[in-house]
Scaffold this motif. Structure first.
Motif, PDB file in Angstrom:
ATOM      1  N   TRP A  62       7.240  16.145  -7.903  1.00 22.77           N
ATOM      2  CA  TRP A  62       6.820  16.988  -9.088  1.00 22.77           C
ATOM      3  C   TRP A  62       6.184  16.490 -10.107  1.00 22.77           C
ATOM      4  CZ3 TRP A  62       5.278  21.601  -8.291  1.00 22.77           C
ATOM      5  CH2 TRP A  62       5.270  22.574  -9.130  1.00 22.77           C
ATOM      6  N   CYS A  63       7.097  15.227 -10.624  1.00 24.68           N
ATOM      7  CA  CYS A  63       6.791  14.319 -11.729  1.00 24.68           C
ATOM      8  C   CYS A  63       5.160  13.951 -11.413  1.00 24.68           C
ATOM      9  CB  CYS A  63       7.577  13.157 -11.816  1.00 24.68           C
ATOM     10  SG  CYS A  63       7.328  12.232 -13.372  1.00 24.68           S
ATOM     11  N   LEU A  64       4.735  13.484 -10.193  1.00 19.06           N
ATOM     12  CA  LEU A  64       3.598  12.954 -10.143  1.00 19.06           C
ATOM     13  C   LEU A  64       2.606  14.057 -10.349  1.00 19.06           C
ATOM     14  CD1 LEU A  64       3.821  10.583  -7.004  1.00 19.06           C
ATOM     15  CD2 LEU A  64       3.050   9.926  -9.351  1.00 19.06           C
ATOM     16  N   ASN A  87       0.939  -1.316   0.052  1.00 22.97           N
ATOM     17  CA  ASN A  87       0.059   0.053   0.087  1.00 22.97           C
ATOM     18  C   ASN A  87       0.900   1.394   0.183  1.00 22.97           C
ATOM     19  OD1 ASN A  87      -2.279  -1.665   0.123  1.00 22.97           O
ATOM     20  ND2 ASN A  87      -2.637  -1.468   2.232  1.00 22.97           N
ATOM     21  N   TYR A  88       2.079   1.216   0.731  1.00 20.19           N
ATOM     22  CA  TYR A  88       2.796   2.476   0.774  1.00 20.19           C
ATOM     23  C   TYR A  88       3.310   2.708  -0.730  1.00 20.19           C
ATOM     24  CZ  TYR A  88       7.073   5.135   1.672  1.00 20.19           C
ATOM     25  OH  TYR A  88       8.001   6.117   1.366  1.00 20.19           O
ATOM     26  N   LEU A  89       3.827   1.403  -1.238  1.00 17.26           N
ATOM     27  CA  LEU A  89       4.330   1.696  -2.867  1.00 17.26           C
ATOM     28  C   LEU A  89       3.286   2.460  -3.552  1.00 17.26           C
ATOM     29  CD1 LEU A  89       6.884  -1.454  -2.899  1.00 17.26           C
ATOM     30  CD2 LEU A  89       7.306   1.022  -2.837  1.00 17.26           C
ATOM     31  N   LYS A  90       1.976   1.865  -3.591  1.00 17.39           N
ATOM     32  CA  LYS A  90       0.939   2.248  -4.299  1.00 17.39           C
ATOM     33  C   LYS A  90       0.658   3.824  -3.820  1.00 17.39           C
ATOM     34  CE  LYS A  90      -1.291  -2.177  -4.664  1.00 17.39           C
ATOM     35  NZ  LYS A  90      -2.485  -2.934  -4.223  1.00 17.39           N
ATOM     36  N   GLY A  91       0.797   4.064  -2.807  1.00 17.51           N
ATOM     37  CA  GLY A  91       0.307   5.582  -2.411  1.00 17.51           C
ATOM     38  C   GLY A  91       1.846   6.329  -2.960  1.00 17.51           C
ATOM     39  N   ARG A  92       2.710   6.026  -3.397  1.00 19.54           N
ATOM     40  CA  ARG A  92       3.806   6.737  -4.040  1.00 19.54           C
ATOM     41  C   ARG A  92       3.819   6.627  -5.440  1.00 19.54           C
ATOM     42  NH1 ARG A  92       8.479   7.927  -0.641  1.00 19.54           N
ATOM     43  NH2 ARG A  92       9.237   8.851  -2.356  1.00 19.54           N
ATOM     44  N   GLY A  93       2.798   6.160  -5.885  1.00 20.94           N
ATOM     45  CA  GLY A  93       2.580   6.090  -7.343  1.00 20.94           C
ATOM     46  C   GLY A  93       3.050   4.964  -8.302  1.00 20.94           C
ATOM     47  N   ILE A  94       3.559   3.979  -7.481  1.00 17.73           N
ATOM     48  CA  ILE A  94       4.425   2.824  -8.129  1.00 17.73           C
ATOM     49  C   ILE A  94       3.389   1.833  -8.655  1.00 17.73           C
ATOM     50  CG2 ILE A  94       6.010   1.101  -8.153  1.00 17.73           C
ATOM     51  CD1 ILE A  94       7.283   3.931  -7.610  1.00 17.73           C
ATOM     52  N   SER A  95       3.294   1.641  -9.931  1.00 14.26           N
ATOM     53  CA  SER A  95       2.240   0.649 -10.422  1.00 14.26           C
ATOM     54  C   SER A  95       2.973  -0.716 -10.260  1.00 14.26           C
ATOM     55  CB  SER A  95       2.357   1.006 -11.850  1.00 14.26           C
ATOM     56  OG  SER A  95       3.383   0.530 -12.582  1.00 14.26           O
ATOM     57  N   GLU A  96       1.602  -1.648 -10.345  1.00 12.04           N
ATOM     58  CA  GLU A  96       2.044  -2.968 -10.168  1.00 12.04           C
ATOM     59  C   GLU A  96       3.006  -3.504 -11.240  1.00 12.04           C
ATOM     60  OE1 GLU A  96       1.123  -5.313  -8.256  1.00 12.04           O
ATOM     61  OE2 GLU A  96      -0.621  -4.166  -6.964  1.00 12.04           O
ATOM     62  N   SER A  97       3.107  -3.166 -12.447  1.00 15.34           N
ATOM     63  CA  SER A  97       3.919  -3.652 -13.555  1.00 15.34           C
ATOM     64  C   SER A  97       5.337  -3.157 -13.013  1.00 15.34           C
ATOM     65  CB  SER A  97       3.704  -3.305 -14.910  1.00 15.34           C
ATOM     66  OG  SER A  97       3.423  -1.853 -14.860  1.00 15.34           O
ATOM     67  N   VAL A 136       2.927  16.920 -12.336  1.00  9.34           N
ATOM     68  CA  VAL A 136       2.926  17.714 -13.451  1.00  9.34           C
ATOM     69  C   VAL A 136       2.716  16.668 -14.616  1.00  9.34           C
ATOM     70  CG1 VAL A 136       4.126  19.697 -12.696  1.00  9.34           C
ATOM     71  CG2 VAL A 136       5.585  17.800 -13.957  1.00  9.34           C
ATOM     72  N   GLY A 137       3.038  15.397 -14.345  1.00  8.00           N
ATOM     73  CA  GLY A 137       2.956  14.268 -15.438  1.00  8.00           C
ATOM     74  C   GLY A 137       4.162  14.025 -15.978  1.00  8.00           C
ATOM     75  N   ALA A 138       4.203  13.145 -16.984  1.00  4.25           N
ATOM     76  CA  ALA A 138       5.655  12.689 -17.434  1.00  4.25           C
ATOM     77  C   ALA A 138       5.788  13.823 -18.435  1.00  4.25           C
ATOM     78  CB  ALA A 138       5.662  11.308 -18.003  1.00  4.25           C
ATOM     79  N   ALA A 139       4.852  14.269 -19.348  1.00  4.38           N
ATOM     80  CA  ALA A 139       5.291  15.136 -20.173  1.00  4.38           C
ATOM     81  C   ALA A 139       5.510  16.290 -19.850  1.00  4.38           C
ATOM     82  CB  ALA A 139       3.952  15.326 -21.265  1.00  4.38           C
ATOM     83  N   GLY A 140       4.914  16.677 -18.750  1.00  5.37           N
ATOM     84  CA  GLY A 140       5.251  18.131 -18.113  1.00  5.37           C
ATOM     85  C   GLY A 140       6.401  18.283 -17.750  1.00  5.37           C
ATOM     86  N   PHE A 141       6.834  17.038 -17.122  1.00 10.86           N
ATOM     87  CA  PHE A 141       8.230  17.090 -16.741  1.00 10.86           C
ATOM     88  C   PHE A 141       9.437  16.952 -17.440  1.00 10.86           C
ATOM     89  CE2 PHE A 141      11.936  15.573 -13.916  1.00 10.86           C
ATOM     90  CZ  PHE A 141      11.915  16.343 -12.990  1.00 10.86           C
ATOM     91  N   LYS A 142       9.038  16.351 -18.597  1.00 16.86           N
ATOM     92  CA  LYS A 142      10.032  16.447 -19.643  1.00 16.86           C
ATOM     93  C   LYS A 142      10.334  17.726 -20.232  1.00 16.86           C
ATOM     94  CE  LYS A 142       9.503  11.461 -21.254  1.00 16.86           C
ATOM     95  NZ  LYS A 142       8.753  10.662 -22.262  1.00 16.86           N
ATOM     96  N   GLU A 143       8.978  18.511 -20.278  1.00 12.68           N
ATOM     97  CA  GLU A 143       9.267  19.823 -20.730  1.00 12.68           C
ATOM     98  C   GLU A 143       9.909  20.967 -19.807  1.00 12.68           C
ATOM     99  OE1 GLU A 143       6.138  23.383 -21.858  1.00 12.68           O
ATOM    100  OE2 GLU A 143       5.126  21.214 -21.976  1.00 12.68           O
ATOM    101  N   ILE A 144       9.856  20.473 -18.648  1.00 12.95           N
ATOM    102  CA  ILE A 144      10.593  21.397 -17.564  1.00 12.95           C
ATOM    103  C   ILE A 144      11.946  20.998 -17.730  1.00 12.95           C
ATOM    104  CG2 ILE A 144      10.951  21.753 -15.091  1.00 12.95           C
ATOM    105  CD1 ILE A 144       8.088  20.893 -14.739  1.00 12.95           C
ATOM    106  N   VAL A 145      12.384  19.770 -17.829  1.00 10.35           N
ATOM    107  CA  VAL A 145      13.730  19.424 -17.988  1.00 10.35           C
ATOM    108  C   VAL A 145      14.244  20.058 -19.344  1.00 10.35           C
ATOM    109  CG1 VAL A 145      15.384  17.460 -18.324  1.00 10.35           C
ATOM    110  CG2 VAL A 145      13.540  17.455 -16.787  1.00 10.35           C
ATOM    111  N   ALA A 146      13.462  19.999 -20.288  1.00 12.66           N
ATOM    112  CA  ALA A 146      14.138  20.481 -21.657  1.00 12.66           C
ATOM    113  C   ALA A 146      14.443  21.928 -21.669  1.00 12.66           C
ATOM    114  CB  ALA A 146      13.081  20.129 -22.842  1.00 12.66           C
ATOM    115  N   SER A 147      13.550  22.719 -20.841  1.00 15.16           N
ATOM    116  CA  SER A 147      13.645  24.157 -20.673  1.00 15.16           C
ATOM    117  C   SER A 147      14.544  24.575 -19.489  1.00 15.16           C
ATOM    118  CB  SER A 147      12.335  24.622 -20.694  1.00 15.16           C
ATOM    119  OG  SER A 147      11.555  24.228 -19.350  1.00 15.16           O
ATOM    120  N   ALA A 148      15.220  23.681 -19.051  1.00 14.99           N
ATOM    121  CA  ALA A 148      15.980  24.099 -17.886  1.00 14.99           C
ATOM    122  C   ALA A 148      17.186  24.915 -18.274  1.00 14.99           C
ATOM    123  CB  ALA A 148      16.471  22.940 -17.098  1.00 14.99           C
TER     124      ALA A 148
END
Length: 582
Positions: free
Chosen positions: A337-339, A134-144, A341-353
């Protein structure tokens, strides 16, 4: 078969186009095969493989090498490991002399088998423990991804893993050697990780070498690595590097913790890596530098994050990295922060650093009235705090001129300010220096590069292995001892000593990096020690009392002969090293 002949045979048997083609899409162009360089980001191909000549070359970033270099840089292998891998692929049997001792191989095999058994145990316990899942699920870790990353759980028990491994036939001595267990005050063997989420740690080749443990709630420490072993040295390992190394064309993203890396990898941001609870080291950056010279340093917005960013910048700039800085909002880290803004949002933030130059350019003018000459000069001097860590090059001097021009600093003032900065930087900018009121201590030229290198844990470990007599009589030795006693941590170095160190670091940052090559520094140190010993023995042999004692004189003659032999060997080694460098 001689080594050179064996290496050439392996090269001849290796299809370099096929080898490189596993990672780069190549097309035939005349006598060469061309493609986009895997070592830097580009739109037009400047990377070539010339199979008939046995090498590859990039006209964009200058990367050049053969099949051995390719495997070493892409896989993070040593030369013997690369030779073994290429020979195996080519069906060439290596001479038995290259094999390690049977005892060494047997121990490593047993350690790896025990670690794999522990991993299976931890994974099973995770499936049986709801609070951990449950702790890992709460951290946003998927089953796969939970299974892919190898998460596990160490039970809240003193001996559950130890008893399990013993039941599998592993001896108490071997279990202790894996770093998975330690001795209690009564001498009994107990589990090292208890009541923690476990995270497997791999080397650059993807081999399991240790575990990290994340505590529940407010338990301390929050993160804990299993003990260092024959397989695991945390100062040399970047977490997640085995997954990231093939994804670094656009640069490496250096973050702070396990969950930062794992969350980003889960979201498809595979270039993320992190130190294992230590500061970023030169060894870490050397690993990254085999694959890319582009770096994004991503830190928390708090004071600790800013300090980590400054240290990372000071290390990476002299090594020629193109550095960008990504500072997250206070209270956030890459995981959270990734959780949000989402993966696409975080990639955009990194690209614009922003580049480190743009970041520092904004930082130095923040809160200053640039209509005032003295405040413009203060901003320029603050920029110099970073500039002195850059390699000397026309481009970097042009950068300095550009910054000076933007601040309306006359060209005539640039060199004057730089000299003033080198001489008085910390007296003007660092409170602890001003308060110390101390004069700059004299330091032997042999110790100056060593003091700079010794902020790295690997160099301190290497220094601990050499006789103290090599350096303890040299001028400035107490300064080096202060660094060793503090294990390199600024917080534990006395204020006056820290002031001297920072002054020397600023001065030495303007020196040629060739003066700080560890192998050269240690070689010069031993040569100087041997020369001092020869002089001391010669003086003793001239003593009338010694001359009158045949036994004492004979012992000194034997010692002198040994020292002269060692001096000749070191001179040859120095000459060989010089030839290799030039």
């Amino acid at each position: 078969m001689r080594d050179r002949e064996l290496v050439q045979r392996i090269k001849d048997a290796t299809d370099l186009v096929a080898l490189v083609g596993q990672a780069v899409k190549l097309r035939k162009q005349g006598a060469a095969w061309v493609g986009l360089c895997p070592f830097h980001s580009e739109r037009s191909p400047s990377f070539q493989v010339l199979a008939d000549r046995g090498f590859y070359h990039c006209f964009g970033c200058g990367k050049h090498g053969d099949a051995f270099t390719w495997v070493m840089e892409r896989e993070g292998l040593t030369f013997p490991e690369a030779m073994e891998q290429l020979a195996r692929a080519a069906g060439i049997e290596l001479p038995k002399v290259r094999e390690r001792s049977a005892a060494e191989v047997d121990l490593e095999t047993k350690l790896r088998t025990a670690l794999e058994a522990a991993q299976a145990f931890y994974e099973k316990k995770l499936q049986e423990t709801a609070k951990a899942s449950n702790y890992l699920k709460g951290r946003g870790i998927s089953e796969s991804f939970l299974a892919e990353a190898g998460f596990g759980f160490a039970p809240d028990s003193w001996e559950s893993l130890v008893n399990h491994l013993r039941s599998q036939g592993f001896s108490a001595e071997l279990i202790e050697q894996t770093g998975l267990a330690s001795r209690s005050e009564r001498g009994s063997l107990i589990d090292f990780l208890r009541n923690r989420i476990t995270i497997p740690i791999h080397d650059a080749r993807g081999r399991l070498i240790a575990f990290g443990g994340r505590a529940f709630g407010d338990d301390k420490p929050k993160y804990l690595n299993t003990r260092e072993t024959a397989l695991f040295n945390k100062g040399q390992i970047l977490f997640g590097f085995h997954r990231a190394k093939g994804q670094l064309r656009d640069g490496a993203l250096v973050v702070e913790g396990y969950f930062d890396v794992l969350q980003l990898h889960q979201e498809g941001i595979h270039a993320a890596v992190a130190p294992l609870g230590t500061a970023l080291t030169e060894g870490h950056l050397q690993q990254v530098g085999r694959f890319t010279k582009r770096l994004v340093l991503c830190f928390d917005g708090d004071a600790a994050g800013q300090r980590a960013m400054e240290k990372g910048l000071r290390l990476s700039l002299p090594m020629g990295f193109e550095v960008r800085l990504l500072v997250l909002p206070p209270g956030e880290d890459p995981d959270t922060w990734c959780l949000k803004v989402g993966a696409a949002g975080f990639k955009e933030i990194v690209a614009s650093a922003p580049s480190w130059v743009d970041y520092v350019r904004l930082k130095i003018v923040e809160g200053r009235n640039l209509n005032k000459t003295n405040e413009r000069m203060e901003a320029f001097r603050e920029f110099l705090e970073h500039f002195v860590y850059l390699p000397k090059s026309p481009e970097n001097w042009s950068l300095l001129s550009s910054i000076a021009h933007g601040l309306s600093i006359p060209n005539s003032e640039i060199n004057r300010a730089l000299k003033e900065f080198e001489s008085h930087r910390h007296a003007a900018k660092e409170p602890e220096v001003a308060n110390a009121g101390c004069k700059v201590v004299q330091v032997d030229d042999l110790l100056k590069p060593l003091l700079r290198l010794c902020r790295d844990g690997e160099i301190r470990a290497r220094l601990a292995e050499v006789p103290p007599a090599w350096w303890e009589s040299l001028t400035g030795a107490p300064l080096l001892q202060a660094v060793l006693d503090a294990d390199g941590a600024d917080d534990h170095i006395p204020g006056e000593a820290l002031a001297q160190l920072r002054y020397l670091e600023a001065i030495w940052a303007t020196k040629d990096d060739a003066e700080c090559v560890p192998s050269t520094v240690f070689l010069k140190l031993e040569i100087a020690y041997v020369e001092r010993e020869i002089q001391a023995v010669n003086r003793q042999m001239q003593d009338p009392a010694i001359k009158a004692d045949p036994d004492s004189l004979r012992r000194l003659e034997v010692r002198a002969s040994e020292l002269l032999g060692r001096a000749r060997h070191l001179t040859r080694e120095k000459n060989n090293l010089t030839r290799r460098m030039f």
